[in-house]
Enzyme design. Structure first.
Site, short mmCIF file in Angstrom:
data_model
loop_
_atom_site.label_atom_id
_atom_site.label_comp_id
_atom_site.label_asym_id
_atom_site.label_seq_id
_atom_site.Cartn_x
_atom_site.Cartn_y
_atom_site.Cartn_z
N ARG A 190 0.81 -1.23 0.00
CA ARG A 190 0.00 0.00 0.00
C ARG A 190 0.84 1.27 0.00
O ARG A 190 0.37 2.33 0.40
CB ARG A 190 -0.99 0.02 1.17
N LYS A 198 4.13 11.06 -11.45
CA LYS A 198 3.20 10.32 -12.32
C LYS A 198 3.84 8.97 -12.64
O LYS A 198 4.90 8.90 -13.24
CB LYS A 198 2.91 11.10 -13.59
#
Length: 376
Positions: free
Chosen positions: A131, A153
């Site tokens: 996570r 990104k």
């Protein structure tokens, strides 16, 4: 926006101001040797998984491992195939599994050592494994040093288009060692140069003029190289700080990419057309389309074309020997662009060199007719 070149041997530090997610971009020659010390200071006691491709592994992995081990950082290597094909679900699964198998915990690090493909892939793996793991970008191509390593990104490609599956996940450090660029092929360096030119074209006419005068020194590896990289990173850092998740200004960084990504997808994300080559072609098309709409003088378009051509980059569809699909197929590929909103394409057009703007007010029929004219 012009900044004097830094003193030789002194790294340039560009801050990306994102509050608790802020980080530095460190730019200079020979920085790989200090990577271990930098990481140990940032994350005391951390282990590291270094993700790189086979090409970069042969050139630079040994030196990076030595630097990390000298700073007391245990590291493991995760090596993938070179090329855009590694930005796939299959490779992502393997990278995540190898990071887990190396017992990399939440307090540890992923190091993305490579060009844009490895940076995107390793960054996305870091975003989703356990996570979310911290990661550091160590870009080894010009394109990655000025663009893809900065801004968080991360993504892989889908069969439906480029970078369509990913996450925003900021690195905690970017180390741009310009000495690593010495091993690039001429073609790869030229492709990266397209992204350098992009910054001048989207928002800094003075920088574009500087590139017209200084590009040979930049290619030769002189002080102009560090100056150009730092200028691009400052521009990108400022845009990302204003618009981290691309809801406004950040879309300007996609000048040439709506057309370019469609050409890349048509070429099968292969070595037939490198990302920077697609961006060069896409930027010229964005300028030509702007001229067709009456937004910019044709002399400005010709100036851009002339410079990119002089640098060995494609400016016409015919420059890339490939059997391109028809205009309808190209429109389908553009419709998969991430900037599509409510079915409408977002275009980055220009009112002049250094004067890009974002618009959704473009008629699809006009785009299709223009694309058909370029393919012809």
């Amino acid at each position: 926006m012009m900044n004097a070149p830094t003193r030789p041997g002194e790294p340039t530090v560009v801050a990306v101001a994102l509050g608790e997610r802020a980080y530095d971009i460190v730019i200079g020659r020979g920085l790989a040797a200090s990577l271990g010390a930098r990481l140990a200071a940032l994350k005391p006691g951390a282990k590291a998984a270094i993700v790189c491709d086979v090409t970069v592994a042969a050139l630079h992995l040994g030196a990076v491992e030595t630097a990390l081990k000298a700073a007391g950082i245990p590291c493991t290597r995760v090596i993938v195939a070179a090329g855009e094909g590694s930005k796939s679900f299959a490779t992502l699964e393997r990278v995540c599994d190898e990071i887990l198998a190396a017992k990399i915990e939440r307090g540890d690090l992923v190091v993305a050592l490579g060009g844009g493909v490895v940076g995107d892939l390793a960054g996305f793996a870091a975003a989703i494994t356990r996570r979310g793991l911290d990661y550091v970008q160590v870009p080894t191509t010009l394109l990655a040093q000025v663009d893809s390593s900065v801004g968080g990104k991360t993504a892989i490609n889908s069969r439906l288009g480029k970078n369509l599956v990913g996450a925003f996940h900021q690195p905690i450090l970017v180390v741009a060692d310009t000495a690593l660029l010495d091993t690039l092929s001429k073609r790869e360096f030229r492709a990266g140069y397209a992204e350098v030119v992009k910054y001048g074209l989207l928002g800094d006419a003075g920088f574009f003029a500087w590139l017209e005068a200084n590009a040979p020194e930049l290619f030769a590896g002189g002080a102009a190289r560090e100056h150009a990289i730092a200028t691009c990173c400052r521009m990108k850092a400022a845009i990302v700080a204003r618009d981290e998740r691309e809801t406004g200004d950040r879309a300007l960084l996609n000048l040439g990419h709506t057309f370019g990504h469609a050409f890349e997808a048509a070429a099968g994300f292969s070595a037939k057309l490198l990302h920077g080559e697609a961006v060069s072609l896409g930027m010229v098309l964005a300028f030509r389309f702007s001229a067709r709409l009456g937004l910019i003088a044709k002399t400005e378009v010709e100036r851009v074309e002339r410079h990119l051509t002089e640098m060995g980059l494609p400016t016409r569809v015919a420059d890339v020997p490939f059997r391109w699909p028809d205009a309808d197929r190209m429109m389908d590929l553009m419709a998969q662009d991430k900037k599509v909103s409510r079915g409408r394409l977002t275009f980055i057009l220009v009112r002049g060199i250094g004067q890009a703007f974002v618009t959704r007010d473009v008629d699809a029929n006009d785009v299709r007719a223009f694309v058909a004219s370029q393919l012809a």
